[in-house]
Write a protein that holds these residues in place. Structure first.
Motif, PDB file in Angstrom:
ATOM      1  N   ARG A 167      10.365  -8.723 -10.848  1.00 18.46           N
ATOM      2  CA  ARG A 167       9.332  -7.916 -11.502  1.00 18.46           C
ATOM      3  C   ARG A 167       9.154  -8.337 -12.959  1.00 18.46           C
ATOM      4  O   ARG A 167      10.051  -8.906 -13.577  1.00 18.46           O
ATOM      5  CB  ARG A 167       9.682  -6.429 -11.426  1.00 18.46           C
ATOM      6  CG  ARG A 167       9.808  -5.899 -10.006  1.00 18.46           C
ATOM      7  CD  ARG A 167       9.960  -4.391 -10.005  1.00 18.46           C
ATOM      8  NE  ARG A 167      10.117  -3.876  -8.657  1.00 18.46           N
ATOM      9  CZ  ARG A 167      11.280  -3.525  -8.126  1.00 18.46           C
ATOM     10  NH1 ARG A 167      12.388  -3.636  -8.843  1.00 18.46           N
ATOM     11  NH2 ARG A 167      11.346  -3.058  -6.898  1.00 18.46           N
ATOM     12  N   ASP A 207       1.584  -2.758 -10.320  1.00 18.00           N
ATOM     13  CA  ASP A 207       2.103  -1.425 -10.004  1.00 18.00           C
ATOM     14  C   ASP A 207       1.548  -0.355 -10.935  1.00 18.00           C
ATOM     15  O   ASP A 207       1.278   0.764 -10.507  1.00 18.00           O
ATOM     16  CB  ASP A 207       3.633  -1.434 -10.082  1.00 18.00           C
ATOM     17  CG  ASP A 207       4.247  -2.404  -9.078  1.00 18.00           C
ATOM     18  OD1 ASP A 207       3.770  -2.440  -7.928  1.00 18.00           O
ATOM     19  OD2 ASP A 207       5.185  -3.129  -9.448  1.00 18.00           O
ATOM     20  N   SER A 226      -2.604   3.788 -11.999  1.00 15.48           N
ATOM     21  CA  SER A 226      -1.728   3.265 -10.953  1.00 15.48           C
ATOM     22  C   SER A 226      -2.374   2.032 -10.330  1.00 15.48           C
ATOM     23  O   SER A 226      -3.583   1.798 -10.471  1.00 15.48           O
ATOM     24  CB  SER A 226      -1.481   4.328  -9.881  1.00 15.48           C
ATOM     25  OG  SER A 226      -2.687   4.605  -9.173  1.00 15.48           O
ATOM     26  N   THR A 238      -2.688  -2.829  -3.956  1.00 20.89           N
ATOM     27  CA  THR A 238      -2.288  -3.126  -5.333  1.00 20.89           C
ATOM     28  C   THR A 238      -2.075  -4.621  -5.563  1.00 20.89           C
ATOM     29  O   THR A 238      -1.548  -5.016  -6.600  1.00 20.89           O
ATOM     30  CB  THR A 238      -0.978  -2.383  -5.691  1.00 20.89           C
ATOM     31  OG1 THR A 238       0.080  -2.847  -4.840  1.00 20.89           O
ATOM     32  CG2 THR A 238      -1.135  -0.884  -5.516  1.00 20.89           C
TER      33      THR A 238
END
Length: 230
Positions: free
Chosen positions: A110, A139, A159, A178
């Motif tokens: 990430r 995210d 979001s 996403t």
């Protein structure tokens, strides 16, 4: 849980402060240990406690680093591209400042991005999460901003599933709720007037995402999207 905890200033004072700013919690799992340790005490009063609750993997790495069993450099990978932020002062991009930051990936794959700029009359921003072809899983994007002649702090959180409805996307094609395929300099454009935000003089953009660079000069997004969905 820790967001609700408070720290007494001392035994005789009546004041207290929260141990953790609620706005930073959502990004802990995206940060490298170096980024996490760089967060000021005003946002994380008890960093190790937050790490244990929010990201046990980060807590384990921090313990190993504190015991000198692991170096900070071993907990992060620098990505080949960078993230960019362009400001629009009313005459299009980039009529205001442009800034960039290198990108780091933690051991869980990430990435945390933070870009901050001050300029009167910001009307829109163009965020380029990665300036090379890639597959992105976004995210969360959070805007913290201050308006002209005001010291009040405002925050606006988007979001990953809201991005396509609240922002204009350029050079990006959705392949999931996403997840996006992007060519070089894929853009997320946020018009403050459309969002009901006016007279911005200072902006801080934070984003949590996963980035998979693609070794392709300029991908055909429609073909790449079909391949990525397979």
């Amino acid at each position: 849980m820790l967001q609700a905890w408070q720290h007494d200033e001392n035994l005789v004072q009546q004041t207290a402060e929260t141990l953790v700013s609620g706005d930073i919690i959502k990004f802990v799992s995206h940060m490298t240990p170096r980024q996490f340790l760089a967060v000021p005490m005003s946002e994380i009063y008890w960093p190790y406690g937050l790490a244990v609750v929010q990201s046990p993997a980060t807590a384990g790495l921090l313990q190993a680093i504190s015991q000198q069993a692991l170096k900070l450099e071993a907990t992060e990978t620098i990505l080949p591209g960078q993230a960019n932020l362009h400001l629009d002062l009313g005459q299009g991009f980039p009529s205001g400042s442009s800034l960039s930051t290198p990108l780091y990936r933690n051991l869980e794959g990430r990435t945390y991005i933070k870009l901050e700029a001050t300029q009167d009359g910001i009307q829109a921003i163009c965020f380029e999460p990665f300036d090379l072809p890639a597959i992105l899983q976004i995210d969360c994007i959070q805007l913290t901003y201050w308006c002209h002649r005001s010291n009040l702090t405002h925050r606006f959180t988007i979001s990953g599933s809201q991005i396509s409805s609240l922002a204009q996307l350029s050079g990006m094609q959705a392949i999931g709720a996403t997840t996006y395929c992007t060519r070089k300099n894929g853009q997320v454009i946020l018009d403050f007037n459309l969002l009901g935000i006016q007279a911005v003089r200072h902006i801080r953009l934070e984003a949590g995402m996963s980035i998979m660079p693609l070794d392709i000069a300029d991908p055909d997004l429609s073909k790449l999207a079909m391949f990525a969905k397979c």
